[in-house]
Motif scaffolding. Sequence first.
Motif, PDB file in Angstrom:
ATOM      1  N   PRO A 106     -85.306   8.961   6.009  1.00 20.11           N
ATOM      2  CA  PRO A 106     -84.493   8.899   4.786  1.00 20.11           C
ATOM      3  C   PRO A 106     -85.386   9.194   3.600  1.00 20.11           C
ATOM      4  O   PRO A 106     -86.523   8.737   3.554  1.00 20.11           O
ATOM      5  N   GLY A 107     -84.893  10.016   2.709  1.00 22.86           N
ATOM      6  CA  GLY A 107     -85.708  10.324   1.537  1.00 22.86           C
ATOM      7  C   GLY A 107     -86.632  11.496   1.756  1.00 22.86           C
ATOM      8  O   GLY A 107     -87.326  11.922   0.854  1.00 22.86           O
ATOM      9  N   GLU A 118     -98.009   6.425   5.838  1.00 22.85           N
ATOM     10  CA  GLU A 118     -97.664   5.037   5.497  1.00 22.85           C
ATOM     11  C   GLU A 118     -98.895   4.232   5.105  1.00 22.85           C
ATOM     12  O   GLU A 118     -98.804   3.324   4.288  1.00 22.85           O
ATOM     13  N   VAL A 138     -88.548   6.586  -7.021  1.00 26.32           N
ATOM     14  CA  VAL A 138     -89.529   5.932  -6.172  1.00 26.32           C
ATOM     15  C   VAL A 138     -90.771   5.528  -6.937  1.00 26.32           C
ATOM     16  O   VAL A 138     -91.332   6.289  -7.694  1.00 26.32           O
ATOM     17  N   GLU A 139     -91.210   4.316  -6.708  1.00 24.29           N
ATOM     18  CA  GLU A 139     -92.471   3.859  -7.272  1.00 24.29           C
ATOM     19  C   GLU A 139     -93.594   4.440  -6.430  1.00 24.29           C
ATOM     20  O   GLU A 139     -93.419   4.657  -5.252  1.00 24.29           O
ATOM     21  N   ALA A 157     -92.653  10.464  -3.108  1.00 22.85           N
ATOM     22  CA  ALA A 157     -93.221   9.485  -2.183  1.00 22.85           C
ATOM     23  C   ALA A 157     -94.557   9.972  -1.644  1.00 22.85           C
ATOM     24  O   ALA A 157     -94.832  11.161  -1.580  1.00 22.85           O
ATOM     25  N   ARG A 158     -95.382   9.041  -1.202  1.00 23.59           N
ATOM     26  CA  ARG A 158     -96.696   9.402  -0.649  1.00 23.59           C
ATOM     27  C   ARG A 158     -96.538  10.296   0.575  1.00 23.59           C
ATOM     28  O   ARG A 158     -97.373  11.155   0.832  1.00 23.59           O
ATOM     29  N   THR A 159     -95.450  10.081   1.329  1.00 20.90           N
ATOM     30  CA  THR A 159     -95.189  10.930   2.493  1.00 20.90           C
ATOM     31  C   THR A 159     -95.167  12.398   2.093  1.00 20.90           C
ATOM     32  O   THR A 159     -95.767  13.246   2.751  1.00 20.90           O
TER      33      THR A 159
END
Lengths: 341, 379
Positions: free
Chosen positions: B367-368, B246, B377-378, B301-303
């Motif tokens: 989620p995701g 995050e 996703v941006e 996503a970065r995750t």
Amino acid sequence: MTEEKSYENLTADLQSTVKEIVNRDDVQYVIGYGEGSYTSRTKPIFVDKAEDADKLIWNPLCVNNLTVFLKLAEKLPVPRGQEPDTRKIGVVVKGCDVRALYQLMQEQGVKREDVVIIGLSCDRCIDPAKFETQILQKGFDLTTKLNFYWDNEKLYISKADSPDNKVELDTAGLIQTKCSRCTVPSPEETDALVGEKLGPYAEDNFEDLTELEGMTQQEREDYWDGQFDTCIKCYACRNICPVCVCKTCVLDSIQPQWVNRSTEFEHKKTYHLMRAFCMLGRCIDCGECERGCPVDIPLVKLYRKGQKTVKELFDYEPGRSPADKPIFTRYDVDDKGGTIW
Amino acid sequence: MVDKTINTQISPLKRLKIDNINDLARKLTGSYRVYVPTLMESKIHFKQFTEGKPISWEFSNSLKPAKEVIFPQTEEMFQYKMLNGGADITVESPKYDDNPSVIIGIRPCDAHAMTKTDHNFGGEFNDPYYQKKRKNTVLIGMACDEPDFNCFCTSMGGGPYSRIGLDAILVKIRDFFAIEIFTEKGMKLIEQAEGTHQEVPEDLEETISKQEDSANDKIQRHVDIESVEFESLNVFEDKLWSSIAERCIGCGICVFVCPTCRCFDIQDEASSTKGRRIRTWDTCQFPEYTVHGSGYNPRPARTHRVRNRLLCRLKYTNEKFGVGYCTGCGRCTTYCPVNIDIVECYEQFKDRVETLSKSPEEACTEPGADKSKSAEVEH
């Protein structure tokens, strides 16, 4: 401005302020600072439960500009039938940091009502690498938790488990350069402010640019060429910048490709010159680019020249207030430079 | 906790005394391209030795890993020209200087890392650009007497005096250097360096061993990660990764300073009648790294991207090559602007695997986290 002041008390104020805000129904989470993994570091933390507000800290090592996380907030897909979470996001900001928010609000990239601004009145921050060197020399190690205190312009630390044993820090060269010329230690427009409102530390007449401006054009070009040569094209300056929000950055674009990905000198120079132009009228002088740069290129000086030029030509400073209009959206018949025909 | 005294001792073929490394570098120039630690502004880079720029030894490690000598950040693959209106096309391979290279002063963690990247550039997919330089490069290491706070090489199968992957190692002894040579490549090099070395003044075996113990003791950070195994998918989908990611800003610095990161992009730089194909370091931390031609991104996503980086060096390489890829140099932690601390990440990962194997009901999917969803996703 910096009479006897303990960051412990300010931290307690911050924690209770954020607790209230996180408990609100219309707030998703608050971004603030937390303990780092070793003494000279702090890290961004995301508080979405009131009890986690106790993890927040505030001290001169809180150097990050947390507003960068607004551009990075990922809108992940949600399961069918659920709506995405559009509640407000809170962010803890120093006076320099919040200018990014105001700038994005001017450009309508961020709506004022979508953000809860928790301001910190800042007594200036210190350079973590130089702090690390100094405390190691003074016999501290990098695993001990420390407390910070100001007492009449002197900055002290003590170990958290022996708070009365205060050791004075040598602030010359330790306080970040940008902090010494800060004109906005307290954010102007906030939803909450921790610490009493502070006035400017100095007048800013761009004296930091005098040395470069005194050089001949060739000397200046040689100086910057030398700096750009050390660049490793990691793109950190662009990624860490809170106002760099273009969906397709000119530096990333492949079709057409404006800046080659290769790392020969001319491509590094092009990268930096293009970035400097992108920053005109937008750079809010938070210095994150220089802090993030792994090879210590003095990017702040480069973008400050742009700030000075924009101020002189258009009397505009980015990010002073959400109500300003960005320079490229304004037109005044008295604008310098005449017309193109 | 891993035993601090790693037995990485390889018996040297020869042990010699060197008074001045500048002399060694000078003598070898001509028959070798000599790369030495060079101070540029405030950071150390490996650059070719030049007179007037003395070698700097006051450092813990270089900013960019020494792999850039073998695997440069930008490398030309071939050039092409169109002649006679396009009727003729010539393709030229880059001209390699067949002179061998030597890197003097590479740290044990970086040499250890090269033995790992060898798996990717050799074996099933032989990379001629890497291999030609790799076979032609001699590695003379410099033992670390003052490891950095973030160094944890002793936990990753190496150590400040580790000889793994080195042709020779330099050890600072009082006012001179001892050089221990382990390979034929190293012996061949020292033969070309007449006049720069002498016999050792005394038996240094015990002195070096004591210094090694002292250096090992100076390593402050330890983690026992080599023994972590997991198979179940619930760890992959777990909220652990988003709690680390995050605060990631996707800057990619961790990749640019990592000695085992090796992903690259291939691009053509062309003008109307000529061009060249280059490869250049790329990073899985940038969103466009995995974008498909269709626009779909399996790691939107970065995750996902942070998870990929951590699992790449902990699990995927272990499965594919039998070795983890992290050598404990600690640069990623030192340079990360948001304090993503790799030792802390490994510890959190280990704890989470243990927790979930005992109580699988604690698994918490984000989620995701299911990457088969869209690329909306941006970054």
